[in-house]
Design an enzyme around this catalytic site. Structure first.
Site, short mmCIF file in Angstrom:
data_model
loop_
_atom_site.label_atom_id
_atom_site.label_comp_id
_atom_site.label_asym_id
_atom_site.label_seq_id
_atom_site.Cartn_x
_atom_site.Cartn_y
_atom_site.Cartn_z
N PHE A 1 0.82 -1.22 0.00
CA PHE A 1 0.00 0.00 0.00
C PHE A 1 0.84 1.27 0.00
CE2 PHE A 1 1.01 -0.16 4.50
CZ PHE A 1 1.13 1.17 4.83
N LYS B 1 -1.72 -7.02 -9.22
CA LYS B 1 -2.74 -7.01 -8.17
C LYS B 1 -2.38 -5.89 -7.20
CE LYS B 1 -3.05 -8.53 -4.17
NZ LYS B 1 -3.67 -7.35 -3.53
N ARG C 1 -5.87 -1.51 -0.22
CA ARG C 1 -5.94 -0.30 0.60
C ARG C 1 -5.70 0.96 -0.23
NH1 ARG C 1 -2.23 -2.12 5.56
NH2 ARG C 1 -2.22 0.13 5.92
N CYS D 1 9.91 1.51 3.22
CA CYS D 1 10.87 0.44 3.57
C CYS D 1 12.27 1.00 3.70
CB CYS D 1 10.83 -0.68 2.54
SG CYS D 1 11.53 -0.18 0.96
N GLU E 1 10.01 -4.02 12.90
CA GLU E 1 9.57 -2.94 12.01
C GLU E 1 8.31 -2.28 12.60
OE1 GLU E 1 7.50 -3.65 8.15
OE2 GLU E 1 9.06 -2.38 7.30
P1 NAD Z 1 1.31 -6.73 3.15
O1 NAD Z 1 2.25 -7.87 3.25
O2 NAD Z 1 0.22 -6.61 4.13
O3 NAD Z 1 0.57 -6.75 1.71
C1 NAD Z 1 1.32 -6.82 0.51
C2 NAD Z 1 0.44 -7.47 -0.56
O4 NAD Z 1 0.17 -8.81 -0.19
C3 NAD Z 1 -0.90 -6.79 -0.76
O5 NAD Z 1 -1.20 -6.76 -2.14
C4 NAD Z 1 -1.87 -7.67 0.02
O6 NAD Z 1 -3.17 -7.65 -0.54
C5 NAD Z 1 -1.24 -9.04 -0.10
N1 NAD Z 1 -1.48 -9.88 1.07
C6 NAD Z 1 -1.71 -9.48 2.35
N2 NAD Z 1 -1.84 -10.54 3.17
C7 NAD Z 1 -1.67 -11.65 2.41
C8 NAD Z 1 -1.68 -13.04 2.68
N3 NAD Z 1 -1.89 -13.52 3.89
N4 NAD Z 1 -1.46 -13.90 1.65
C9 NAD Z 1 -1.23 -13.42 0.40
N5 NAD Z 1 -1.21 -12.11 0.09
C10 NAD Z 1 -1.43 -11.22 1.07
O7 NAD Z 1 2.20 -5.40 3.09
P2 NAD Z 1 1.71 -3.88 3.14
O8 NAD Z 1 1.25 -3.59 4.52
O9 NAD Z 1 0.81 -3.59 2.00
O10 NAD Z 1 3.07 -3.12 2.85
C11 NAD Z 1 3.95 -2.68 3.86
C12 NAD Z 1 5.15 -3.59 3.95
O11 NAD Z 1 5.84 -3.59 2.69
C13 NAD Z 1 6.18 -3.13 4.99
O12 NAD Z 1 6.63 -4.24 5.70
C14 NAD Z 1 7.30 -2.55 4.13
O13 NAD Z 1 8.58 -2.58 4.73
C15 NAD Z 1 7.23 -3.42 2.93
N6 NAD Z 1 7.85 -2.79 1.77
C16 NAD Z 1 9.05 -3.26 1.37
C17 NAD Z 1 9.70 -2.68 0.29
C18 NAD Z 1 11.04 -3.19 -0.16
O14 NAD Z 1 11.49 -2.80 -1.21
N7 NAD Z 1 11.68 -4.06 0.61
C19 NAD Z 1 9.09 -1.61 -0.38
C20 NAD Z 1 7.84 -1.15 0.05
C21 NAD Z 1 7.23 -1.76 1.14
#
Ligand code: NAD
Length: 497
Positions: free
Chosen positions: A159, A183, A187, A291, A397
């Site tokens: 998100f 996909k 949010r 991140c 985190e």
């Molecule tokens: P999230 O893991 O909740 O969701 C990411 C994606 O996975 C979304 O599209 C969501 O719909 C899907 N998803 C959620 N739960 C799932 C499940 N149980 N099974 C399968 N798919 C599922 O992450 P978020 O809250 O959207 O994003 C924030 C996180 O992303 C933070 O931890 C941040 O550090 C990380 N992030 C990392 C980078 C990087 O380059 N390392 C960059 C941006 C964000």
């Protein structure tokens, strides 16, 4: 300064983009997309059905043979048209990000610019995708390497950078001749819809690029689908590890970028005037939901006066940050993206207090919000001192505007503290010493390393790295790594009779 006009004025009923058409979902499960600054619903996003996900993959699979035969230059021309359209819609795209995410308009404009740069770099595909060759590997025999696309790739988006993160991958996948299914995060899915409208206008053939909305169920269907050749995922490490495991089980390529806990190390010889603004942007930019955000500030040395005066200066500057609706151009920090996110962060603040850290600035109290916004998702900058690596706020985190200040006797101890943490996304050092910087860069266990830089965001022509619990895979998004990830190496040995 002006409060900018909202581009989304009525509740958008979001559709999937499949085979070049906007298709209404038959799903009964529809979630609200809420502007976190105003708490107004700005969209309705469907959790797509299995049939709809399968239709998106089928469209991408059927579009693949013709798209891979389209010359690299012709594919690049589609990307050039997309880049022009993105420039034309630059301001609208940026304001949409602010409306669905809450970040300030300048942060959104930065995100849009970074996204466009991915498209720009991918237009170089005729040179980027070239193989190599050697004649006479044996008498009269030549050998060469070619890079070929594989088929359908998908992206599962987080998100926090709803417009840019999918663009770390899709332009490179399309340029190399693959087809794509995105996909978005439920949010913040609207900027991906706006992007797809421009992809459509740019003239990509139907099925080459598809968008399917949903959550965990849609992800499971994509991961199980035999026609998906590779997956790019960005999100939390817990979900990412599961995605990586499923990709391994089904033989799919994967890039999985996970969570982070970034350490910013300040040496006694750092240029304080330049360091403090860099730290504030790092810790509190994007309301800490990045991140690459700073999480732990490690002050090196045993000079108590330096330690205390440095924290005083940081607290003083942080307490003046202007908070409010990101569409107000005077605002420097927007709200948390969701109530859940805010509650998670306040839980960490409470745990920090319970575990004995000293709260120097409490973002839960006395936040002055400019303009007429409900407090619901707002949280001010928060600063703890006396944090140790074993505390939850020092090790996990938080993903919000919280700075945990720690102390280290010397550079060795600072590096050991960083390396003891399970994450390895982006650690930085602030110093005037080339020797200290070299030592840090050499020994630090982090995929991205900053030297006098607070946000280590690699440009589109370099890979976006990560290591340990922040990254799973071999090749990374962006740059040359992305070209290799989205192509299969073929070796041809040729002899003429
Ligand atoms: P999230 O893991 O909740 O969701 C990411 C994606 O996975 C979304 O599209 C969501 O719909 C899907 N998803 C959620 N739960 C799932 C499940 N149980 N099974 C399968 N798919 C599922 O992450 P978020 O809250 O959207 O994003 C924030 C996180 O992303 C933070 O931890 C941040 O550090 C990380 N992030 C990392 C980078 C990087 O380059 N390392 C960059 C941006 C964000």
């Amino acid at each position: 300064m002006a409060v900018l006009e909202e581009p989304i004025k009525e509740v958008l009923k979001l559709k999937n983009y499949i085979d070049g058409e906007w298709v209404k979902s038959e799903s009964a499960q529809i979630l609200d997309v809420i502007n976190p600054a105003t708490q107004k619903t700005i969209g309705k996003v469907p959790m797509s059905t299995r049939d709809e996900v399968n239709a998106a993959v089928k469209a991408a699979q059927e579009a693949f043979p013709d798209w891979r035969r389209t010359t690299p230059l012709a594919r690049a021309r589609c990307l050039f048209r997309l880049k022009e359209l993105l420039e034309e819609h630059f301001e609208e795209l940026s304001r949409v990000q602010t409306q669905e995410h809450g970040k300030t308009i300048d942060e959104s404009r930065g995100e849009t610019r970074r996204g466009i740069e991915m498209v720009e770099v991918a237009t170089g595909i005729p040179s980027l995708m070239m193989g190599y060759n050697l004649e006479d590997i044996a008498s009269g025999i030549d050998e060469y390497v070619i890079y070929q696309p594989l088929g359908v790739f998908c992206h599962i988006a987080p998100f926090n950078f709803p417009f840019m993160v999918p663009l770390w991958f899709s332009p490179f996948a399309l340029a190399t001749g693959n087809t794509f299914v995105v996909k978005p995060s439920p949010r913040a899915p609207i900027s991906q819809v706006k992007l797809a409208e421009l992809v459509d206008e740019a003239g990509f053939p139907p099925g080459v690029y598809n968008v399917v909305h949903g959550g965990a169920d849609v992800v499971s269907i994509l991961l199980e689908h035999p026609d998906i050749k590779g997956v790019t995922f960005v999100g939390t490490t817990k979900v990412g590890k599961d995605v990586y495991k499923k990709c391994a089980e089904t033989g799919k390529r994967a890039i999985v970028q996970g969570a982070a806990k970034n350490f910013l190390v300040v040496m006694p010889d750092a240029n304080i005037e330049a360091t403090i603004p860099a730290l504030l942007t790092s810790f509190f930019g994007n309301t800490g939901q990045r991140c690459l955000s700073g999480a732990n500030l490690v002050i090196v040395g045993d000079d108590d006066r330096f330690y205390n005066s440095f924290i005083d200066a940081v607290v003083d500057t942080a307490s003046k940050i202007i908070i409010g609706n990101g569409l107000d151009e005077s605002v420097q920090m927007g709200p948390m993206q969701s109530i859940d996110g805010k509650e998670r962060v306040t839980g960490y603040i409470e745990s920090g207090i319970q575990q004995g850290a000293k709260l120097r600035l409490d973002g839960r109290e006395n936040i002055k919000i400019v303009g007429d916004c409900p407090q619901t998702c707002f949280l001010g900058p928060t600063i703890f001192k006396g944090v140790t690596p074993d505390m939850k706020i020092g090790s996990e985190e938080i993903f919000g505007p919280v700075m945990s200040v720690m102390r280290a006797k010397n550079l060795d101890e600072a590096i050991e503290m960083c390396n003891a943490n399970p994450f390895g996304n982006a650690h930085s050092i602030f110093t005037a010493s080339g020797k200290a910087a070299r030592e840090f860069q050499y020994r630090i266990e982090s995929g991205n390393v900053g030297i006098n830089i607070g946000i280590v965001a690699p440009m589109a022509f370099f890979p976006f790295s990560g290591t340990k619990d922040s990254f799973f895979g071999v090749l990374h998004g962006q740059g040359r790594d992305a070209i290799r990830f989205f192509t299969e190496t073929k070796v041809v040995i040729q002899r003429w009779f």
